[in-house]
Design a protein around this motif. Sequence first.
Motif, PDB file in Angstrom:
ATOM      1  N   PHE A  16      33.388 -86.433 -51.514  1.00 13.81           N
ATOM      2  CA  PHE A  16      32.624 -87.261 -50.569  1.00 13.81           C
ATOM      3  C   PHE A  16      33.202 -87.158 -49.153  1.00 13.81           C
ATOM      4  N   ARG A  17      34.532 -87.109 -49.104  1.00 12.35           N
ATOM      5  CA  ARG A  17      35.194 -86.986 -47.802  1.00 12.35           C
ATOM      6  C   ARG A  17      34.877 -85.622 -47.180  1.00 12.35           C
ATOM      7  N   ALA A  18      34.897 -84.576 -47.997  1.00 16.74           N
ATOM      8  CA  ALA A  18      34.578 -83.244 -47.488  1.00 16.74           C
ATOM      9  C   ALA A  18      33.127 -83.169 -47.007  1.00 16.74           C
ATOM     10  N   SER A  19      32.227 -83.802 -47.748  1.00 16.76           N
ATOM     11  CA  SER A  19      30.814 -83.817 -47.343  1.00 16.76           C
ATOM     12  C   SER A  19      30.634 -84.560 -46.017  1.00 16.76           C
ATOM     13  N   ALA A  20      31.332 -85.699 -45.883  1.00 13.56           N
ATOM     14  CA  ALA A  20      31.231 -86.470 -44.650  1.00 13.56           C
ATOM     15  C   ALA A  20      31.765 -85.670 -43.471  1.00 13.56           C
ATOM     16  N   ASP A  21      32.842 -84.932 -43.688  1.00 12.88           N
ATOM     17  CA  ASP A  21      33.410 -84.119 -42.620  1.00 12.88           C
ATOM     18  C   ASP A  21      32.436 -83.019 -42.213  1.00 12.88           C
ATOM     19  N   ALA A  22      31.805 -82.407 -43.202  1.00 19.21           N
ATOM     20  CA  ALA A  22      30.833 -81.347 -42.911  1.00 19.21           C
ATOM     21  C   ALA A  22      29.623 -81.907 -42.163  1.00 19.21           C
ATOM     22  N   MET A  23      29.139 -83.068 -42.580  1.00 21.35           N
ATOM     23  CA  MET A  23      27.986 -83.675 -41.915  1.00 21.35           C
ATOM     24  C   MET A  23      28.344 -84.105 -40.492  1.00 21.35           C
ATOM     25  N   ASN A  24      29.579 -84.573 -40.303  1.00 21.09           N
ATOM     26  CA  ASN A  24      30.021 -84.943 -38.960  1.00 21.09           C
ATOM     27  C   ASN A  24      29.970 -83.730 -38.029  1.00 21.09           C
ATOM     28  N   LEU A  25      30.483 -82.602 -38.517  1.00 24.51           N
ATOM     29  CA  LEU A  25      30.464 -81.376 -37.716  1.00 24.51           C
ATOM     30  C   LEU A  25      29.027 -80.929 -37.424  1.00 24.51           C
ATOM     31  N   ALA A  26      28.155 -81.068 -38.423  1.00 24.75           N
ATOM     32  CA  ALA A  26      26.760 -80.646 -38.235  1.00 24.75           C
ATOM     33  C   ALA A  26      26.049 -81.488 -37.184  1.00 24.75           C
ATOM     34  N   TRP A  27      26.259 -82.816 -37.242  1.00 18.13           N
ATOM     35  CA  TRP A  27      25.576 -83.695 -36.299  1.00 18.13           C
ATOM     36  C   TRP A  27      26.199 -83.669 -34.910  1.00 18.13           C
ATOM     37  N   ARG A  28      27.427 -83.115 -34.783  1.00 21.87           N
ATOM     38  CA  ARG A  28      28.064 -82.995 -33.469  1.00 21.87           C
ATOM     39  C   ARG A  28      27.883 -81.600 -32.879  1.00 21.87           C
ATOM     40  N   ASN A  29      27.369 -80.685 -33.662  1.00 19.50           N
ATOM     41  CA  ASN A  29      27.197 -79.311 -33.192  1.00 19.50           C
ATOM     42  C   ASN A  29      26.267 -79.280 -31.975  1.00 19.50           C
ATOM     43  N   PRO A  30      26.707 -78.724 -30.861  1.00 17.58           N
ATOM     44  CA  PRO A  30      25.853 -78.698 -29.651  1.00 17.58           C
ATOM     45  C   PRO A  30      24.550 -77.927 -29.837  1.00 17.58           C
ATOM     46  N   LEU A  31      24.489 -77.052 -30.869  1.00 13.37           N
ATOM     47  CA  LEU A  31      23.250 -76.323 -31.139  1.00 13.37           C
ATOM     48  C   LEU A  31      22.238 -77.184 -31.880  1.00 13.37           C
ATOM     49  N   ASN A  32      22.668 -78.328 -32.377  1.00 15.02           N
ATOM     50  CA  ASN A  32      21.770 -79.264 -33.049  1.00 15.02           C
ATOM     51  C   ASN A  32      21.138 -80.161 -31.992  1.00 15.02           C
ATOM     52  N   PRO A  33      19.833 -80.094 -31.797  1.00 21.91           N
ATOM     53  CA  PRO A  33      19.192 -80.892 -30.735  1.00 21.91           C
ATOM     54  C   PRO A  33      19.393 -82.387 -30.919  1.00 21.91           C
ATOM     55  N   TRP A  34      19.594 -82.838 -32.174  1.00 18.58           N
ATOM     56  CA  TRP A  34      19.807 -84.265 -32.410  1.00 18.58           C
ATOM     57  C   TRP A  34      21.202 -84.728 -31.980  1.00 18.58           C
ATOM     58  N   ALA A  35      22.121 -83.770 -31.775  1.00 19.86           N
ATOM     59  CA  ALA A  35      23.488 -84.134 -31.411  1.00 19.86           C
ATOM     60  C   ALA A  35      23.563 -84.836 -30.061  1.00 19.86           C
ATOM     61  N   HIS A  36      22.546 -84.651 -29.239  1.00 21.10           N
ATOM     62  CA  HIS A  36      22.561 -85.231 -27.900  1.00 21.10           C
ATOM     63  C   HIS A  36      21.770 -86.542 -27.833  1.00 21.10           C
ATOM     64  N   THR A  37      21.388 -87.059 -28.992  1.00 25.49           N
ATOM     65  CA  THR A  37      20.630 -88.311 -29.035  1.00 25.49           C
ATOM     66  C   THR A  37      21.497 -89.429 -29.609  1.00 25.49           C
ATOM     67  N   VAL A  38      21.052 -90.670 -29.407  1.00 28.22           N
ATOM     68  CA  VAL A  38      21.776 -91.812 -29.949  1.00 28.22           C
ATOM     69  C   VAL A  38      21.796 -91.761 -31.470  1.00 28.22           C
ATOM     70  N   VAL A  39      20.673 -91.340 -32.056  1.00 32.61           N
ATOM     71  CA  VAL A  39      20.606 -91.245 -33.524  1.00 32.61           C
ATOM     72  C   VAL A  39      21.628 -90.244 -34.046  1.00 32.61           C
ATOM     73  N   GLY A  40      21.696 -89.078 -33.424  1.00 30.85           N
ATOM     74  CA  GLY A  40      22.638 -88.055 -33.865  1.00 30.85           C
ATOM     75  C   GLY A  40      24.076 -88.502 -33.713  1.00 30.85           C
ATOM     76  N   ARG A  41      24.379 -89.108 -32.564  1.00 26.18           N
ATOM     77  CA  ARG A  41      25.752 -89.571 -32.351  1.00 26.18           C
ATOM     78  C   ARG A  41      26.103 -90.708 -33.300  1.00 26.18           C
ATOM     79  N   SER A  42      25.136 -91.558 -33.626  1.00 24.47           N
ATOM     80  CA  SER A  42      25.383 -92.661 -34.558  1.00 24.47           C
ATOM     81  C   SER A  42      25.709 -92.132 -35.951  1.00 24.47           C
ATOM     82  N   LEU A  43      24.950 -91.131 -36.402  1.00 24.56           N
ATOM     83  CA  LEU A  43      25.220 -90.553 -37.721  1.00 24.56           C
ATOM     84  C   LEU A  43      26.576 -89.851 -37.745  1.00 24.56           C
ATOM     85  N   ALA A  44      26.866 -89.073 -36.683  1.00 26.45           N
ATOM     86  CA  ALA A  44      28.149 -88.377 -36.612  1.00 26.45           C
ATOM     87  C   ALA A  44      29.303 -89.373 -36.595  1.00 26.45           C
ATOM     88  N   ALA A  45      29.138 -90.462 -35.863  1.00 27.83           N
ATOM     89  CA  ALA A  45      30.189 -91.483 -35.781  1.00 27.83           C
ATOM     90  C   ALA A  45      30.432 -92.117 -37.139  1.00 27.83           C
TER      91      ALA A  45
END
Length: 426
Positions: A16-45
């Motif tokens: 679960f910890r590894a999955s959370a780490d992977a999802m954090n990286l995915a939602w913070r990836n600058p190539l992910n358009p959602w990373a620059h939104t409040v929703v994306g940052r909230s999920l990554a956080a």
Amino acid sequence: MFYQLYELNHAMMAPFRASADAMNLAWRNPLNPWAHTVVGRSLAAGFEVFERMTRRYGKPEFGLPFTKVDDEKVAVHEEIVWRKPFCDLIHFKRDLPAGSEKGPRILIVAPMSGHYATLLRGTVEALIQQADVYITDWIDARMVPVTDGDFDLDDYIDYVIEMLRHLGPDTHVVAVCQPSVPVLAAVAVMEADKDVCAPASMTLMGGPIDTRINPTAVNQLAQDRPLEWFRDNVIMQVPWPQPGFMRNVYPGFLQLSGFMSMNLDRHMIAHKDFYMHLVKNDGEPAEKHRDFYDEYLAVMDLTAEFYLQTVDTVFIKHSLPKGEMMHRGKRVDTSAIQTVALLTVEGENDDISGVGQTHAAQTICTNIPEDKRMHYVQPDVGHYGVFNGSRFRREIAPRIIEFAKAHSKRGQTTPVKRIIRGGKTG
């Protein structure tokens, strides 16, 4: 069994910890358009907070490659100059500019109370600018095989004596919190033996010399329970496959749980604020949170014999201030200390070692001359602020250096004023 369950729970959380780490990286990836939104940052956080709250924090590094000496940047190298199964002695060797003095030789005895010696990174960082600094790097008991034997309070005192003898005369010892008692005992033993390697001065900071004075919640817990309670409830065996398998220890995670429960609301608010800083993309406060908790949540186990003997001697029987403490069958006589200068430092808001507990050393060391004594209470700091932070760097560290220089055996010139509280002299 509880330790084994803790290890099992940690292992079960790994995917679960590894999955959370992977999802954090995915939602913070600058190539992910959602990373620059409040929703994306909230999920990554949220994923980062989960990952950090469930990980095991390893031993941190001191990370002090440079310091400033005479306003010049110099390199610092860590060297292990003395080693035993339960402790390494680290020297912070500086590449000093030509003509620069080393300054006083200072042995910092770090607490063996659940955290690594790197908790004193700020202490070292402040002192190496003007001093030749060594520090005790205690080893996690679960990493020491049972074949290396036991380690108790008597062994701790012996280690301190051996290190002082290794460093030689004119060393200044600084004890932070827990080691104040064994360091004071070690100095008393050396003075009673007329040991030429007894330190020139000792500084005791936020230490439980006499916990009957202004007792805190930590002191009261030990006072209200018999030693058997601690032996039955907090002593556990190191599980396989750790190197210290089958060693009886007081687990670091239990110590950490106790400290966090004392200020649980503060830690909850800190993690909530961390989440909000991540959502707002406010990098500096978030990084400060990571740095603090990377250190605070990294814990080590203590040997059962050391922990139980410390609880019994320091917190239940109050043996040292009563003049009843024993070391290797001989009474520790603090009145034997006559040539070693004594500096005691306390924090006004210390909730671990209450005001007056460290100052008690001044009372029981009856034969230290008045011109070799100094006591200082730092206003507006708690336990951590006694050895770290801006007030330590600005107010306390300069006093330690000045005191050491004034009482160096290489030649004392002007005695230091006995500072009592917040800059007032007495």
